[in-house]
Scaffold this motif. Structure first.
Motif, PDB file in Angstrom:
ATOM      1  N   ILE A   5      28.982  44.854  42.094  1.00 30.24           N
ATOM      2  CA  ILE A   5      29.648  43.736  41.425  1.00 30.24           C
ATOM      3  C   ILE A   5      29.369  43.765  39.919  1.00 30.24           C
ATOM      4  CG2 ILE A   5      27.767  42.083  41.763  1.00 30.24           C
ATOM      5  CD1 ILE A   5      31.456  41.225  42.077  1.00 30.24           C
ATOM      6  N   CYS A   6      28.271  44.407  39.530  1.00 30.41           N
ATOM      7  CA  CYS A   6      27.925  44.455  38.101  1.00 30.41           C
ATOM      8  C   CYS A   6      28.899  45.306  37.308  1.00 30.41           C
ATOM      9  CB  CYS A   6      26.507  44.991  37.940  1.00 30.41           C
ATOM     10  SG  CYS A   6      25.258  43.915  38.635  1.00 30.41           S
ATOM     11  N   HIS A  13      36.562  40.562  39.636  1.00 36.72           N
ATOM     12  CA  HIS A  13      35.873  39.277  39.462  1.00 36.72           C
ATOM     13  C   HIS A  13      36.836  38.108  39.695  1.00 36.72           C
ATOM     14  CE1 HIS A  13      31.914  40.510  38.129  1.00 36.72           C
ATOM     15  NE2 HIS A  13      32.477  41.454  37.376  1.00 36.72           N
ATOM     16  N   LEU A  14      38.056  38.234  39.220  1.00 36.55           N
ATOM     17  CA  LEU A  14      39.048  37.182  39.405  1.00 36.55           C
ATOM     18  C   LEU A  14      39.389  37.003  40.886  1.00 36.55           C
ATOM     19  CD1 LEU A  14      40.895  35.134  38.032  1.00 36.55           C
ATOM     20  CD2 LEU A  14      42.635  36.917  37.898  1.00 36.55           C
TER      21      LEU A  14
END
Length: 66
Positions: A5-6, A13-14
């Protein structure tokens, strides 16, 4: 496919935010729709509970002398 996720891009992310928001809204809607209304307390007559005699509690079966 990147599983971190980083290092995910803006679209990922959206998507995560949209899915989380949709889940939160659906859970809140489910909770509100399944809420059972409480009866109004003024419609019911409640009994008054009074205190009884004081009792001394011990760990043994011996009689307590005061």
């Amino acid at each position: 496919m990147n599983h971190s996720i980083c290092s995910a891009d803006r679209a990922t992310h959206l998507k995560i935010v949209v899915v989380a928001l949709a889940a939160a809204i659906s859970l809140a809607a489910l909770a509100i729709s399944s809420h059972i209304t409480a009866d109004v307390a003024s419609d019911k007559i409640t009994a008054v509970i009074t205190a009884g005699k004081p009792v001394a509690m011990t760990r043994t079966d011996l009689t307590v002398m005061r």
